[in-house]
Design a protein around this motif. Structure first.
Motif, short mmCIF file in Angstrom:
data_model
loop_
_atom_site.label_atom_id
_atom_site.label_comp_id
_atom_site.label_asym_id
_atom_site.label_seq_id
_atom_site.Cartn_x
_atom_site.Cartn_y
_atom_site.Cartn_z
N ASP A 112 0.48 -0.91 0.17
CA ASP A 112 -0.19 -0.29 -0.17
C ASP A 112 0.77 0.89 0.37
OD1 ASP A 112 -2.18 -1.97 0.32
OD2 ASP A 112 -2.25 -1.45 2.15
N ARG A 113 2.03 1.24 0.68
CA ARG A 113 3.37 2.53 0.43
C ARG A 113 3.60 2.79 -0.21
NH1 ARG A 113 3.80 -0.09 5.72
NH2 ARG A 113 6.35 -0.33 5.54
N LEU A 114 3.94 1.90 -0.73
CA LEU A 114 4.82 1.73 -2.49
C LEU A 114 3.85 1.91 -3.68
CD1 LEU A 114 7.16 -1.93 -2.05
CD2 LEU A 114 7.73 0.18 -2.42
N ARG A 115 1.87 1.71 -3.45
CA ARG A 115 1.05 2.42 -4.60
C ARG A 115 0.73 4.02 -4.32
NH1 ARG A 115 -1.67 -2.56 -2.68
NH2 ARG A 115 -1.80 -4.15 -4.14
N GLN A 116 2.07 4.54 -3.72
CA GLN A 116 2.03 6.14 -3.26
C GLN A 116 3.04 6.68 -3.66
OE1 GLN A 116 -1.23 7.39 -2.03
NE2 GLN A 116 -1.59 4.78 -1.61
N VAL A 117 3.74 5.56 -4.14
CA VAL A 117 4.42 6.49 -5.02
C VAL A 117 4.57 7.00 -5.77
CG1 VAL A 117 7.20 6.52 -5.59
CG2 VAL A 117 6.88 4.77 -3.30
N PRO A 118 4.86 8.39 -6.84
CA PRO A 118 4.27 8.85 -7.51
C PRO A 118 5.09 8.42 -9.22
CG PRO A 118 5.54 10.96 -5.81
CD PRO A 118 5.60 9.57 -5.17
N GLY A 119 4.75 7.91 -9.55
CA GLY A 119 5.20 7.30 -10.81
C GLY A 119 4.93 5.47 -10.66
N VAL A 120 4.63 5.08 -9.52
CA VAL A 120 3.72 3.11 -10.11
C VAL A 120 2.93 3.50 -9.90
CG1 VAL A 120 4.20 1.81 -7.91
CG2 VAL A 120 6.15 3.09 -7.89
N THR A 121 2.54 2.57 -10.64
CA THR A 121 1.55 2.50 -11.40
C THR A 121 0.13 0.96 -10.88
OG1 THR A 121 1.83 1.17 -13.03
CG2 THR A 121 2.13 3.47 -13.95
N SER A 122 1.01 0.39 -10.64
CA SER A 122 0.55 -0.93 -9.59
C SER A 122 2.47 -2.01 -8.91
CB SER A 122 -0.15 -1.99 -10.54
OG SER A 122 1.18 -2.13 -12.06
N VAL A 123 1.30 -3.13 -7.96
CA VAL A 123 2.17 -3.40 -7.09
C VAL A 123 2.17 -4.56 -7.04
CG1 VAL A 123 3.05 -3.93 -4.76
CG2 VAL A 123 3.50 -1.08 -5.85
N THR A 124 2.28 -5.69 -7.45
CA THR A 124 1.60 -6.63 -7.57
C THR A 124 2.56 -8.08 -6.58
OG1 THR A 124 0.99 -6.87 -10.00
CG2 THR A 124 0.81 -8.93 -9.23
N PRO A 125 1.66 -8.65 -5.27
CA PRO A 125 2.14 -9.40 -4.97
C PRO A 125 2.15 -11.00 -5.78
CG PRO A 125 0.63 -8.71 -3.84
CD PRO A 125 0.18 -8.28 -4.69
N GLU A 178 5.99 -7.32 -6.81
CA GLU A 178 6.66 -6.50 -8.69
C GLU A 178 6.10 -5.22 -8.52
OE1 GLU A 178 5.40 -9.29 -11.89
OE2 GLU A 178 6.94 -10.87 -11.11
N LEU A 179 6.44 -3.87 -8.97
CA LEU A 179 5.96 -2.92 -9.35
C LEU A 179 6.40 -2.69 -10.86
CD1 LEU A 179 7.15 -3.05 -7.18
CD2 LEU A 179 7.90 -0.20 -6.64
N MET A 180 5.40 -1.68 -11.55
CA MET A 180 4.96 -1.24 -12.15
C MET A 180 5.13 0.05 -12.77
SD MET A 180 5.33 -3.29 -14.99
CE MET A 180 4.80 -5.21 -15.33
N VAL A 181 5.96 0.67 -12.94
CA VAL A 181 5.95 2.44 -13.07
C VAL A 181 5.74 3.41 -15.07
CG1 VAL A 181 7.94 1.85 -11.37
CG2 VAL A 181 8.73 2.01 -14.33
N GLU A 182 5.66 3.84 -14.26
CA GLU A 182 4.76 4.80 -15.88
C GLU A 182 6.19 4.50 -17.11
OE1 GLU A 182 3.96 9.15 -14.63
OE2 GLU A 182 1.85 8.65 -14.23
#
Length: 414
Positions: free
Chosen positions: A84-97, A225-229
């Motif tokens: 949830d905290r990683l999803r708030q990082v600007p530019g991060v579009t999704s976080v997938t466990p 797994e983080l996806m970014v813009e």
């Protein structure tokens, strides 16, 4: 205009063969063909290598995430607050466990290794690299004890939607008789074809809860797994993500995990460009030789033109135009041929395979099922400008020799 009508007329006349000048025209024709083939080859090879890089980059990133967060040791427990905290990082579009581990697949006595990736069904359905390439079955079946496998694995093991496969975990159950392998049967709910041999042949996607049970990581995952813009600017996101992690987890981005692979592609691309440039350079030397022979053959004509009032500048422009025309025509021919070939390279491959009866592009070797080509027009412009520059440079010395020719000496020895 730089070139007058008289100069253009004489230059074009010198390029047309007469019986006694046939050999010179043959050399000029081979020079033109060499430049054309060199330009076309450079455009085609660079387009294919650009296509390889883009296809591999797009599919690797689409399947593996742009950034991956791992625990310092073992799995990641209590991962939801961190996600949830990683999803708030600007530019991060999704976080997938995800839960990822190796397992042994057994079907009717046939066994092979596989990589099992557990992912939540809702996250799997929005992963376009896989969800848009389901060829059999349905994403609606991706739940409970149903899994998704690649089409190459299905063909290799003779599996279809609705069949079952058995997974054997390397971490067995401890008993009084030693460690007993942990086995479980799963039903195939979908078959995908992403076009990359490694994934189509070795990957099994499983619902996250089932993977947590099978690999014994309840309430934990192995990776976030983080996806970014903008994945090509991945370095911009490292700092903010590291601040959120606070040193409690490891961060690995796609550039770090695939650095050697993409660096090797770039080195190979640069070397191929340098090697293939030699084709154009050899053709340029052919222009020099053909123009020097033309100047020597036309010594009497040059002397007559000079006595009739032609200046040294006019003679220089006549022979420069004659030589440059070979380069321009050859470059245009190579440009058209190279672009047309690159645009239709997959169709040409299929035709050649049918004619020769052999496979020209093996998916097992090249990781992709189709031959990719992506034309970079700025790169094409550089190739064309380089070919024109070499062609023009090759005509300067013969044209200068023609302009310096003494008409009295030329007529005397003629």
């Amino acid at each position: 205009m730089i070139f007058g009508a008289f100069e253009r007329m004489v230059a074009m006349r010198y390029l047309r063969a007469r019986r006694q000048e046939g050999f010179i025209s043959v050399i000029a024709a081979f020079s033109l063909l060499g430049i054309g083939l060199g330009v076309a080859t450079l455009i085609i090879v660079m387009a294919v290598m650009n296509g390889f890089r883009s296809e591999l980059l797009g599919r690797v990133l689409g399947l593996n995430g742009h950034m991956n967060v791992y625990a310092i040791q073992g799995p990641l427990p209590d991962y939801q607050p961190l996600a949830d905290r990683l999803r708030q990082v600007p530019g991060v579009t999704s976080v997938t466990p995800t839960v990822e581990a190796q397992a042994l697949v057994t079907v009717r006595g046939v066994s092979s290794g596989a990589i099992v990736r557990g992912i939540a069904p809702e996250d799997f359905r929005v992963r376009p690299t896989v969800s848009n390439h389901i060829v059999r079955g349905s994403l609606d079946r991706f739940e409970d004890e149903n899994v998704a496998i690649g089409i190459r694995m299905a063909q290799r093991l003779g599996l279809a939607v609705g069949d079952q496969l058995t997974l054997i975990s390397p971490q067995g159950n401890t008993s009084a008789f030693g460690t007993v392998p942990r086995m479980r049967a799963y039903t195939i709910g979908a078959i995908f074809d992403v076009g990359m041999f490694e994934y189509d042949n070795n990957f099994i996607f499983m619902p996250l809860p089932a993977a947590q049970v099978f690999f014994r990581v309840p309430d934990a995952v192995t990776t976030l797994e983080l996806m970014v813009e903008q994945p090509r600017l991945i370095w911009q996101y490292r700092g903010p993500v590291q601040e959120v992690l606070g040193g409690r987890a490891r961060l690995v981005d796609w550039q770090q995990s695939n650095a050697s692979f993409f660096n090797a592609l770039q080195v190979e691309r640069n070397v191929m460009f340098l090697i293939l440039t030699l084709i154009i350079l050899v053709a340029a030397f052919n222009i020099i030789s053909s123009m020097i022979m033309l100047v020597k053959d036309k010594g009497r004509d040059i002397a007559i033109l000079r006595t009739m009032g032609a200046t040294r500048g006019m003679i220089l422009r006549i022979f420069f135009l004659a030589g440059a025309s070979i380069g321009v025509i050859g470059t245009v021919f190579g440009l058209v041929l190279g672009v047309a070939f690159a645009d239709n390279i997959e169709s040409i491959r299929q035709v050649l395979q049918n004619l020769l009866g052999t496979e020209l592009f093996s998916a097992e070797i090249y990781f992709l099922t189709q031959l990719p080509a992506e034309i970079d027009w700025s790169e094409v412009a550089r190739v064309v400008l380089m070919a024109l520059g070499l062609s023009f440079g090759a005509t300067i010395y013969p044209a200068w020799r023609a302009a310096k020719l003494d008409p009295v000496e030329a007529l005397r020895y003629e």
